[in-house]
Motif scaffolding. Structure first.
Motif, short mmCIF file in Angstrom:
data_model
loop_
_atom_site.label_atom_id
_atom_site.label_comp_id
_atom_site.label_asym_id
_atom_site.label_seq_id
_atom_site.Cartn_x
_atom_site.Cartn_y
_atom_site.Cartn_z
N PHE A 1 1.97 -5.51 -16.59
CA PHE A 1 1.05 -4.68 -16.14
C PHE A 1 -0.31 -5.40 -15.95
N ILE A 2 -0.64 -6.53 -16.49
CA ILE A 2 -1.65 -7.43 -16.08
C ILE A 2 -1.34 -7.86 -14.73
N LYS A 3 -0.36 -8.51 -14.64
CA LYS A 3 -0.10 -9.13 -13.18
C LYS A 3 -0.03 -8.06 -12.12
N ALA A 4 0.50 -7.03 -12.37
CA ALA A 4 0.53 -5.62 -11.39
C ALA A 4 -0.96 -5.18 -10.99
N TRP A 5 -1.69 -5.29 -12.21
CA TRP A 5 -3.21 -4.76 -11.68
C TRP A 5 -3.84 -5.91 -10.79
N ARG A 6 -3.70 -7.17 -11.25
CA ARG A 6 -4.30 -8.16 -10.33
C ARG A 6 -3.72 -8.30 -8.97
N HIS A 7 -2.58 -7.94 -8.68
CA HIS A 7 -1.98 -7.89 -7.28
C HIS A 7 -1.63 -6.43 -6.62
N ILE A 8 -2.21 -5.54 -7.22
CA ILE A 8 -2.08 -4.36 -6.71
C ILE A 8 -2.73 -4.06 -5.19
N SER A 9 -3.56 -4.80 -4.93
CA SER A 9 -4.33 -4.66 -3.63
C SER A 9 -3.22 -5.25 -2.75
N GLY A 10 -2.29 -6.21 -3.03
CA GLY A 10 -1.51 -6.80 -1.77
C GLY A 10 -0.12 -5.89 -1.93
N PHE A 11 0.08 -4.82 -2.67
CA PHE A 11 1.09 -3.86 -2.62
C PHE A 11 0.96 -2.85 -1.55
N GLN A 12 1.80 -3.31 -0.50
CA GLN A 12 1.82 -2.54 0.78
C GLN A 12 2.41 -1.09 0.87
N GLY A 13 3.15 -0.89 -0.34
CA GLY A 13 3.71 0.50 -0.33
C GLY A 13 5.01 0.38 0.70
N ARG A 14 5.39 -0.64 0.93
CA ARG A 14 6.58 -0.63 1.69
C ARG A 14 8.05 -0.27 1.09
N GLY B 1 -8.69 -11.08 2.69
CA GLY B 1 -7.27 -11.55 2.83
C GLY B 1 -6.23 -11.17 2.04
N LYS B 2 -6.69 -10.68 0.69
CA LYS B 2 -5.70 -10.58 -0.14
C LYS B 2 -5.33 -8.96 -0.38
N GLN B 3 -6.57 -8.15 0.17
CA GLN B 3 -6.60 -6.88 0.20
C GLN B 3 -5.28 -6.59 1.44
N LEU B 4 -5.37 -7.37 2.46
CA LEU B 4 -4.60 -7.15 3.75
C LEU B 4 -3.14 -7.77 3.61
N GLY B 5 -3.14 -8.40 2.25
CA GLY B 5 -1.84 -9.21 2.14
C GLY B 5 -1.94 -10.38 2.90
N LEU B 6 -1.04 -11.65 2.60
CA LEU B 6 -0.95 -12.84 3.28
C LEU B 6 -0.43 -12.68 4.52
N ARG B 7 0.50 -11.68 4.72
CA ARG B 7 1.41 -11.56 5.96
C ARG B 7 0.37 -11.19 6.97
N ALA B 8 -0.41 -10.27 6.60
CA ALA B 8 -1.64 -9.78 7.57
C ALA B 8 -2.31 -10.73 7.84
N ALA B 9 -2.90 -11.73 7.01
CA ALA B 9 -4.12 -12.58 7.20
C ALA B 9 -3.73 -13.56 8.22
N ILE B 10 -2.45 -13.95 8.10
CA ILE B 10 -2.09 -15.20 8.88
C ILE B 10 -2.03 -14.82 10.38
N PRO B 11 -1.22 -13.68 10.87
CA PRO B 11 -1.56 -13.34 12.01
C PRO B 11 -2.94 -12.98 12.53
N LEU B 12 -3.66 -12.32 11.72
CA LEU B 12 -5.34 -12.38 12.19
C LEU B 12 -6.00 -13.46 12.34
N ALA B 13 -5.72 -14.46 11.50
CA ALA B 13 -6.13 -15.98 11.38
C ALA B 13 -5.86 -16.39 12.85
N LEU B 14 -4.73 -16.36 13.40
CA LEU B 14 -4.04 -17.05 14.58
C LEU B 14 -4.84 -16.32 15.88
#
Lengths: 192, 161
Positions: free
Chosen positions: A51-64, B82-95
């Motif tokens: 849950f700590i890891k998930a909190w740190r990375h939740i901003s990168g969770f795209q919801g796919r 960059g992290k908010q958007l995710g690495l996958r979005a950041a790379i095309p954006l940078a390009l």
């Protein structure tokens, strides 16, 4: 509140929303970790780390994928890392007595039948521990956690066909490991 | 059906993934083959034991122990874009940003006069020697060019007295 809304709020840093998500999944994560480690304290530590890891990375969770799938994936990876460390520095197992202590059924059931079931269970879990990590994971997800094939496929990033064949191989190896005489159990313990 | 296929079908059967035909074939085979019947019982027993294993109660105060650890971790909302958007979005954006800057630079920079090599000049049908001689003969307003031709004259006098 719906899970998607909780995830959205948690992504914005809302700790209460995240706590609601934790509450929903913590028992599942604990049971998964316990199934893989057979150690209550270790499983608890792993659950906290998940849950700590998930909190740190939740901003990168795209919801796919669903949040549940995502958190399971984090848990499987955390457990895997833990098992690899464990393989280098093995802990002394404190297995199973916690499970027995939590159950009140022993007082009602016939003691002999209970003892036999417990012995069978302990043997089964020893055999499970002797399997390579990839087989242990898939057996835990399917046969202990009861997840569906498509969920397992998404969590492990495998095609449904690979899930099917890996599960078959895992079950066959487990059956063979149980059939082995006790002194040979665990000889093929390996991480792969 | 052969015994060799039994375990594969048993694995599918316990998950309810057999087709009616496969299910029928397995059932018929198990009835007639004691070895596979034993295997089926063993298999079912193993999975029942595995599926019925109890879990211990999780240690208490999970959230109370987790929250202080979350407090020490950075809040997701404050993580870099960059992290908010995710690495996958950041790379095309940078390009994309790089491509826009590169094309802007090409568009706005002043055009440099062509520096022709000898072969390129020949292809364009330009005679560099004639151009040089006309400069030497007619002189030039550019003081740098005048100095170059003066020094050439001095050198040639020294070499061929």
């Amino acid at each position: 509140m719906r899970e998607q809304e909780l995830v959205k709020l948690a992504r914005q840093g809302d700790r209460d929303a995240y706590a609601a998500l934790v509450e929903k999944y913590r028992i599942k994560m604990f049971n998964l970790a316990y199934s893989m480690t057979r150690n209550r304290e270790e499983a608890d530590d792993i659950t906290q780390d998940v849950f700590i890891k998930a909190w740190r990375h939740i901003s990168g969770f795209q919801g796919r994928s669903a949040f549940g799938t995502w958190i399971y994936r984090i848990a499987v990876n955390t457990i895997r890392d833990n098992l690899r460390r464990e393989n280098r520095f093995p802990r002394i197992p404190l297995e199973d007595h916690h499970a027995e202590a939590g159950s009140g059924e022993n007082l009602i059931r016939d003691r002999e039948a209970d003892a036999e079931l417990e012995s069978r269970r302990a043997r089964l879990h020893r055999a499970l521990r002797s399997l390579p990590e990839k087989y242990r994971t898939i057996l835990t997800l399917r046969d202990i956690q009861g997840l569906q094939y498509n969920e397992i496929s998404r969590i492990l990033g495998l095609s449904p066909g690979t899930v099917d064949s890996r599960l078959f191989r895992a079950r066959r190896r487990l059956r063979k490991a149980i059939s082995q005489p006790p002194h040979l159990e665990g000889e093929d313990h390996a991480l792969s | 059906m052969r015994c060799r296929k039994t375990e594969k079908l048993l694995s599918k059967a316990v998950d309810g993934r057999l087709s009616p035909n496969e299910s029928q074939a397995l059932e018929t085979h198990i009835e007639s083959c004691p070895k596979c019947r034993l295997l089926a019982e063993e298999y079912q027993g193993m999975l029942n034991t595995l599926r019925s294993a109890p879990f211990p109660e999780a240690p208490p105060y999970f959230l109370q122990r987790l929250i202080p650890r979350l407090d020490r971790s950075p809040s997701p909302a404050w993580l870099p874009i960059g992290k908010q958007l995710g690495l996958r979005a950041a790379i095309p954006l940078a390009l994309l940003i790089f491509a826009v800057l590169a094309s802007a630079a090409l568009f706005f920079l002043p055009e440099q006069p062509d520096q022709l090599s000898q072969s390129a000049a020949l292809l364009r049908n330009e005679d560099l020697l004639e151009e040089t001689l006309s400069l030497a003969a007619g002189g030039s307003d550019n003081p740098n060019i005048q100095m170059i031709f003066t020094s050439l004259d001095l050198n040639s006098q020294r070499r061929f007295p």
